[in-house]
Motif scaffolding. Structure first.
Motif, PDB file in Angstrom:
ATOM      1  N   LEU A 156       3.387  78.944 -50.528  1.00  0.00           N
ATOM      2  CA  LEU A 156       2.246  79.204 -49.659  1.00  0.00           C
ATOM      3  C   LEU A 156       1.896  77.953 -48.867  1.00  0.00           C
ATOM      4  CD1 LEU A 156       0.095  80.927 -52.399  1.00  0.00           C
ATOM      5  CD2 LEU A 156       1.453  82.068 -50.635  1.00  0.00           C
ATOM      6  N   ALA A 157       1.345  78.149 -47.676  1.00  0.00           N
ATOM      7  CA  ALA A 157       0.920  77.017 -46.849  1.00  0.00           C
ATOM      8  C   ALA A 157      -0.343  77.393 -46.086  1.00  0.00           C
ATOM      9  CB  ALA A 157       2.019  76.638 -45.854  1.00  0.00           C
TER      10      ALA A 157
ATOM     11  N   GLY B 115      -3.696  81.526 -44.351  1.00  0.00           N
ATOM     12  CA  GLY B 115      -2.619  81.227 -45.297  1.00  0.00           C
ATOM     13  C   GLY B 115      -1.326  81.863 -44.857  1.00  0.00           C
ATOM     14  N   GLN B 116      -0.238  81.193 -45.158  1.00  0.00           N
ATOM     15  CA  GLN B 116       1.089  81.729 -44.861  1.00  0.00           C
ATOM     16  C   GLN B 116       1.874  81.886 -46.155  1.00  0.00           C
ATOM     17  OE1 GLN B 116       2.553  78.631 -42.206  1.00  0.00           O
ATOM     18  NE2 GLN B 116       2.550  80.110 -40.528  1.00  0.00           N
ATOM     19  N   ILE B 117       2.506  83.023 -46.302  1.00  0.00           N
ATOM     20  CA  ILE B 117       3.520  83.164 -47.343  1.00  0.00           C
ATOM     21  C   ILE B 117       4.810  82.700 -46.684  1.00  0.00           C
ATOM     22  CG2 ILE B 117       4.792  84.748 -48.838  1.00  0.00           C
ATOM     23  CD1 ILE B 117       2.276  86.513 -48.925  1.00  0.00           C
TER      24      ILE B 117
ATOM     25  N   LEU C 172      -3.861  86.173 -45.004  1.00  0.00           N
ATOM     26  CA  LEU C 172      -2.500  85.744 -45.308  1.00  0.00           C
ATOM     27  C   LEU C 172      -1.569  86.359 -44.277  1.00  0.00           C
ATOM     28  CD1 LEU C 172      -2.060  86.252 -49.153  1.00  0.00           C
ATOM     29  CD2 LEU C 172      -1.929  84.086 -47.925  1.00  0.00           C
ATOM     30  N   GLU C 173      -0.593  85.595 -43.834  1.00  0.00           N
ATOM     31  CA  GLU C 173       0.431  86.147 -42.949  1.00  0.00           C
ATOM     32  C   GLU C 173       1.797  85.747 -43.447  1.00  0.00           C
ATOM     33  OE1 GLU C 173      -0.036  84.829 -38.864  1.00  0.00           O
ATOM     34  OE2 GLU C 173       1.509  83.321 -39.137  1.00  0.00           O
TER      35      GLU C 173
ATOM     36  N   GLN D 266       4.054  96.403 -47.467  1.00  0.00           N
ATOM     37  CA  GLN D 266       3.155  97.488 -47.070  1.00  0.00           C
ATOM     38  C   GLN D 266       2.425  98.055 -48.281  1.00  0.00           C
ATOM     39  OE1 GLN D 266       6.008  99.877 -44.901  1.00  0.00           O
ATOM     40  NE2 GLN D 266       5.350  99.034 -42.931  1.00  0.00           N
ATOM     41  N   LYS D 267       3.129  98.205 -49.406  1.00  0.00           N
ATOM     42  CA  LYS D 267       2.485  98.676 -50.642  1.00  0.00           C
ATOM     43  C   LYS D 267       1.413  97.697 -51.111  1.00  0.00           C
ATOM     44  CE  LYS D 267       4.825 100.287 -54.097  1.00  0.00           C
ATOM     45  NZ  LYS D 267       5.845 100.483 -55.130  1.00  0.00           N
ATOM     46  N   MET D 268       1.589  96.420 -50.776  1.00  0.00           N
ATOM     47  CA  MET D 268       0.625  95.386 -51.168  1.00  0.00           C
ATOM     48  C   MET D 268      -0.548  95.308 -50.182  1.00  0.00           C
ATOM     49  SD  MET D 268       1.529  94.139 -54.055  1.00  0.00           S
ATOM     50  CE  MET D 268       0.295  92.872 -54.090  1.00  0.00           C
ATOM     51  N   GLY D 269      -0.559  96.188 -49.178  1.00  0.00           N
ATOM     52  CA  GLY D 269      -1.673  96.250 -48.250  1.00  0.00           C
ATOM     53  C   GLY D 269      -1.519  95.388 -47.009  1.00  0.00           C
ATOM     54  N   LEU D 270      -0.357  94.778 -46.807  1.00  0.00           N
ATOM     55  CA  LEU D 270      -0.145  93.983 -45.602  1.00  0.00           C
ATOM     56  C   LEU D 270       0.320  94.905 -44.482  1.00  0.00           C
ATOM     57  CD1 LEU D 270       0.600  91.937 -48.166  1.00  0.00           C
ATOM     58  CD2 LEU D 270       0.939  90.417 -46.255  1.00  0.00           C
ATOM     59  N   THR D 271      -0.153  94.646 -43.280  1.00  0.00           N
ATOM     60  CA  THR D 271       0.209  95.461 -42.125  1.00  0.00           C
ATOM     61  C   THR D 271       0.690  94.561 -40.996  1.00  0.00           C
ATOM     62  OG1 THR D 271      -2.061  95.392 -41.283  1.00  0.00           O
ATOM     63  CG2 THR D 271      -1.478  97.267 -42.687  1.00  0.00           C
TER      64      THR D 271
END
Length: 151
Positions: free
Chosen positions: A69-70, A86-88, A122-123, A138-143
């Motif tokens: 993470l950053a 935050g960035q993954i 987070l991106e 997507q299952k984790m809620g990120l779009t």
């Protein structure tokens, strides 16, 4: 399962994990990704950066995966509302541990880290030809908020 911050003692194990991660990425995108052996220099660099974090997932007395993470800031454009996010940077779970909730726990740890740092969101970037990862995120809620196209 236990999620914890990586330490310098974990560097040899992380070298092995990152080497496998590089090979996996190279298999998905051989034109741009190279299957190199991680020497530990990149991992040491990550650990030296105050705005970077590495978490490990311990599963059955082994390390099943990691997340890097950053903290990032928006560019200084007059049309962009300035904020920190935050960035993954990297997320990898060894194939034999996939489907056991490790990725989910790592992303959950990332979300807690984001909250603890008061980051807007987070991106991450994901390879377009990695449908398994896209479905997972997507299952984790990120779009998707933007799409990068290249020729």
């Amino acid at each position: 399962m236990h999620i914890r911050a990586a330490t310098t003692k974990d560097i040899p194990l992380l070298c092995d994990l990152y080497t496998k991660f590089y090979c996996y990425n190279a298999s998905l995108q051989p034109k741009y990704c190279i299957a190199v052996i991680e020497t530990g220099e990149y991992i040491k660099w990550i650990m030296e950066q105050p705005d970077h974090t590495l978490f490990l997932a311990e599963y059955e007395n082994s390390i099943g995966g990691f997340i890097h993470l950053a903290i990032a800031e928006t560019p200084n454009y007059p049309s962009v509302a300035a904020h920190t996010f935050g960035q993954i940077v990297d997320l990898f779970v060894l194939e034999k541990y996939r489907g056991k909730g490790i990725g989910k726990q790592l992303v959950s740890a990332a979300k807690r880290w984001q909250t603890s740092k008061s980051l807007a969101y987070l991106e991450l970037e994901v390879l377009a030809n990695n449908p398994q990862a896209i479905k997972f995120y997507q299952k984790m809620g990120l779009t998707a908020s933007r799409l990068t196209l290249n020729s």
